[in-house]
Design an enzyme around this catalytic site. Structure first.
Site: not given
Length: 338
Positions: A14, A17, A167, A196, A198, A287
């Site tokens: 990740d 990015h 996400s 998971h 963000h 996203y």
């Protein structure tokens, strides 16, 4: 009996990015070895969009996944080398190639309503003797019951763990709690549950802890939050919180703090933080990896990045539609939207 806490680092997947997938082979090797020494349980390595994600649509990497993965596994003393595969991007042949390079664990990632496309890949991973998890992305776009039904499909296909994957960083704490409880209601007791998160709404650590308290044991995080958008749950902060809570795990806090500040933060081309653009990702439910694509489109067509992200949210666009961001920007520019 509750499952033991399992900390999976995603700095090298990740975390691709924010630097546009430009880690060097030496950086991958050095960071992986340092994470292993610091006691994390798994280290995920691939292009940010999974195996063979390097493309015009998602962005080309400085190296191939095979170059990044080569020589890592044999030098790990504790951590499992893992990777991520999105059906339609990566193939079963790619999975076999990763296995040959020492990858022992894989997450098969789909949109939160499309678990059915993961069946062949999960089965193939199990046949290769791999630890395999289902990874239900954009979890806020399916309600708790619906997401749990998708998790059950992945379990039926052979997944040993299924993740609630926020996400967009759009879930509030109750949203995480409800989804983990729904998973517990339908999954077998031996199936592990992962989280998971963000950090777009600044809930990365809080949502991870909520998930853990409800029964999730596989916790994703990254050094200095290195990841798409405002980043992931920051690993060193999570470990500090777990220590204060008296939770048992294998990670060593101070080396992780040093890695975050001395190695990862200097690499960040765009600061991985909550700001007006990354906050907009979580607010609009977009996203997280759309961020840099939207910023480039905004600069090219004289638009506000936030306006583009808000429009993407209204259109309920999902991962894999990065190429359509330009179309949205052009449409907005023609209509005189700013």
């Amino acid at each position: 009996m509750p499952h033991k806490l399992y900390l999976q680092d995603v700095t090298l997947r990740d975390g691709m990015h924010p630097i546009q997938h430009q880690y060097s082979k030496q950086q991958i090797r050095d960071i992986a070895m340092a994470l292993d020494k610091a006691g994390v349980d798994a280290i995920e390595v691939s292009h940010g969009d999974g195996l063979t994600g390097g493309s015009f649509n998602y962005g080309f990497g400085a190296h191939t996944d095979w170059d990044w993965l080569e020589g890592i596994a044999e030098n790990l003393q504790h951590a499992k080398l893992t990777t991520l595969l999105i059906p339609g991007i990566g193939t079963i042949e790619d999975l076999k190639r990763a296995r040959d390079l020492g990858v022992v664990s894989v997450r098969i990632a789909t949109h939160s309503t499309e678990a059915d496309i993961s069946a062949q890949h999960i089965e193939a991973a199990r046949n290769l003797g791999m630890d395999v998890s289902g990874f239900l992305m954009m979890a806020h776009m399916n309600d708790a019951r619906g997401l749990a039904q998708q998790a059950k499909l992945m379990e039926d296909y052979g997944a040993l763990c299924v993740y609630v994957t926020d996400s967009a960083g759009a879930l509030l704490m109750d949203g995480v709690r409800d989804r983990i409880r729904a998973f517990k209601d339908v999954l077998k007791s031996e199936t592990e549950i992962g989280i998971h998160c963000h950090h777009n709404l600044s809930f990365g650590v809080a949502n991870t802890i909520v998930a853990m308290e409800e029964g999730a044991n596989r916790l994703d995080a990254s050094l200095a939050g290195m990841g798409a958008g405002a980043g992931n749950c920051p690993l060193e902060v999570l470990v500090a919180v777990l220590n204060k809570m008296g939770k048992k795990h294998n990670a060593d806090l101070f080396p992780l703090m040093d890695l975050a500040d001395d190695v990862i933060r200097p690499m960040q081309q765009r600061p991985v933080q909550v700001d007006r653009e990354t906050l907009s990702l979580g607010y609009a439910g977009v996203y997280s990896s759309f961020l840099l694509h939207a910023e480039r489109a905004a600069e090219k067509y004289g638009l506000d990045t936030r306006a583009i992200l808000n429009e993407l949210g209204k259109r309920k666009m999902v991962g894999g539609q990065e190429d359509m961001i330009i179309d949205v920007a052009l449409d907005m520019a023609r209509k005189g939207q700013k």
